[in-house]
Every structure is written in structure tokens, then in C-alpha cells.
Write a protein that holds these residues in place. Structure first.
Motif, PDB file in Angstrom:
ATOM      1  N   ALA A 221       0.827  -1.209   0.000  1.00  0.00           N
ATOM      2  CA  ALA A 221       0.000   0.000   0.000  1.00  0.00           C
ATOM      3  C   ALA A 221       0.862   1.260   0.000  1.00  0.00           C
ATOM      4  N   HIS A 224       1.911   1.826  -3.595  1.00  0.00           N
ATOM      5  CA  HIS A 224       0.771   2.279  -4.380  1.00  0.00           C
ATOM      6  C   HIS A 224       0.467   3.759  -4.128  1.00  0.00           C
ATOM      7  N   ARG A 225       0.603   4.196  -2.876  1.00  0.00           N
ATOM      8  CA  ARG A 225       0.335   5.604  -2.588  1.00  0.00           C
ATOM      9  C   ARG A 225       1.402   6.495  -3.217  1.00  0.00           C
ATOM     10  N   GLN A 227       3.181   5.811  -5.860  1.00  0.00           N
ATOM     11  CA  GLN A 227       2.983   5.772  -7.313  1.00  0.00           C
ATOM     12  C   GLN A 227       1.827   6.661  -7.740  1.00  0.00           C
ATOM     13  N   ALA A 228       0.725   6.601  -7.006  1.00  0.00           N
ATOM     14  CA  ALA A 228      -0.452   7.386  -7.367  1.00  0.00           C
ATOM     15  C   ALA A 228      -0.177   8.883  -7.289  1.00  0.00           C
ATOM     16  N   PRO A 234       7.146   1.924 -10.416  1.00  0.00           N
ATOM     17  CA  PRO A 234       7.161   1.000  -9.278  1.00  0.00           C
ATOM     18  C   PRO A 234       7.958  -0.260  -9.592  1.00  0.00           C
TER      19      PRO A 234
END
Length: 264
Positions: A221, A224-225, A227-228, A234
Motif C-alpha cells: 500500500a 501504491h500511494r 505511485q499514485a 514501481p
């Protein structure tokens, strides 16, 4: 690895609270046109605990590598106080700036492992006009139960007789402070809402972000944060824990070498 082409230099940087130990490496193939990589260590780390990673990165990338012991860690002077909950921002605006100034570093690539990844993120945000690239390894983007449990288990392990001696090998009499600085911060209820979000929004350079899918201190997670928010490239390290550079060094360095080809 051919170390005959490697050169290193040690120096000290004075701050208002004490001296910082700084070491740099460069190979004969170093290009002055390429921005150096500045490394930020993890919560229990120091320059010595990077082991041979700086040399391998210098040879692979043709860049100067710079690493320093944060105040209270490794060979740097003891920290006169406790670490505050603003530790990430404080490092970016404080000692990191002093190290850059002392070594006359303009453009740079930020690199950080674990909490050092968060600090490198903050450095990239605060110094965004000079940061041309950012590499994070197992960076924490927020506080999650998985992280807190990992810290709690490690604190219990170091409470066993003789375990603290492992840290004393690298931090000397500062070892107990180093452990407390990490565990007291991450286990504090008042730290539970901390996130990297304010810094993620300010990063303007390309980002490469590594995370192991078996990381004992953070789930994917976090990746993912990051990357977003930053459009990071990634890299999920399969079957890998919290220290990809030690667990899968070949793949780790190869990914960095390839990614940096497009960075000044």
C-alpha cells in the motif's frame, strides 16, 4: 567487483548541534555532468551499514555517491534531544541542506531506505529545483498496523539480553538512543496520523520506488500511494523483505542503473 577503480573520501560537517560524518565514493568512470546520489539511511542504520552498496552503485551508474550519518547515528555526534514527529521535514530543511552546502552539491538524485526513503521524498520536495531524480526503497508513506506491529516486535527482540550489542557495533554509546528514537516515534499514538502526503504532492522529478512483497514493516500500500501521487516507476521485489538492496542486490542495482540512464 573491481575496487581498484574506486575512490572514497571522509569528511565532517559542522552543525549547531554537533558534527555529521559524511563519506563519498566515486569510480574512475564518474561523469561530472551526472548529478551525484545522496543516500539517506534507515531508522537503525548508518553509513557503515550500507556495506558495499555505495561502491556498487558508483561503479554501475558512473555517479558520485554521498552518504552521511544523521545526528545521533553511526560516527556522527550524539543527538542532544529526542527526535520530533516532524523528523522527515526537519532533516530536509536542516542537516541535509548543510551537507549539500558543505560538499558544494547543486543538482542531485535523492535516495533513501525505509524512513530514509521518506526523508529523501521530503528532500526532493523541499529542494525540488535541484532534485533531478528520486529513488525510494521500502519507504513508509503513512503509519499502518503492519508497520506498528513490526516495530513492536523488533523492540521486544532488542530487549533481550545482549541484543542491543548488535547496534553498539555501529552506534557505540548512542545505540539505546537510536533504538528509542525509532520505536518511540512509530509506537506513539500521536504519530498515528502521520503521512508523506504533503511531500508527495510537491515532488516534481522522476521517481523510482522499490518495495518487497514480503516487507515485514510495510505492505505494498505504501508503494501504491507513492505511485499514485508521484507517477513513480514501481518495482515490486518478489519474495523480498524490507531490505531489497541486501536481499536481491543484483536486480536492485540493475534496475537503478537502467532507470538512471534517462536522468541527468
Amino acid at each position: 567487483m573491481d575496487m581498484s577503480r574506486m575512490h572514497s573520501q571522509e569528511t565532517w560537517v559542522n552543525t549547531a548541534r554537533g558534527r555529521l560524518f559524511v563519506k563519498s565514493w566515486q569510480a574512475d568512470t564518474v561523469s561530472p555532468k551526472r548529478a551525484p546520489i545522496i543516500m539517506q539511511h534507515d531508522s537503525l542504520g548508518c553509513v557503515t551499514l550500507w556495506r558495499d552498496l555505495p561502491e556498487r552503485m558508483a561503479l554501475a551508474t558512473g555517479r558520485r555517491i554521498v552518504a552521511y550519518d544523521r545526528l545521533g547515528f553511526g560516527r556522527s555526534d550524539p543527538h542532544p534531544d529526542r527526535v520530533g514527529f516532524d523528523l522527515v521535514h526537519a532533516e530536509a530543511t536542516g542537516d541535509f541542506r548543510l551537507v549539500r552546502d558543505a560538499l558544494h552539491i547543486g543538482k542531485f538524485v535523492a535516495f533513501g531506505h525505509s524512513v530514509g526513503g521518506g526523508m529523501s521524498m521530503a528532500c526532493a520536495a523541499v529542494h525540488r529545483s535541484d532534485c533531478v531524480g528520486l529513488i525510494t526503497e521500502s519507504a513508509h508513506a503513512f503509519v499502518e498496523p503492519h508497520t506498528v506491529e513490526g516495530v513492536r516486535q523488533t523492540k521486544a527482540m532488542f530487549a533481550r539480553p545482549g541484543e542491543l550489542d548488535r547496534l553498539k557495533k555501529y552506534h557505540g554509546d548512542k545505540a539505546a538512543w537510536v533504538l528509542e528514537a525509532w520505536t518511540a516515534t512509530w509506537l506513539a499514538p500521536a504519530f498515528a496520523d502521520w503521512t508523506l502526503d504533503p511531500f508527495l504532492r510537491e515532488v516534481q522529478c522522476p521517481v523510482l520506488s522499490f518495495h518487497g512483497d514480503c516487507d515485514e514493516y510495510g505492505t505494498l500500500a505504501h508503494l501504491h500511494r507513492i505511485q499514485a501521487a508521484t507517477h513513480a516507476t514501481p518495482v515490486v521485489m518478489r519474495g523480498c523483505g524490507h531490505v531489497p538492496h541486501r536481499e536481491q542486490p543484483g536486480a536492485f542495482i540493475a534496475a537503478i542503473e537502467a532507470w538512471l540512464q534517462s536522468i541527468e
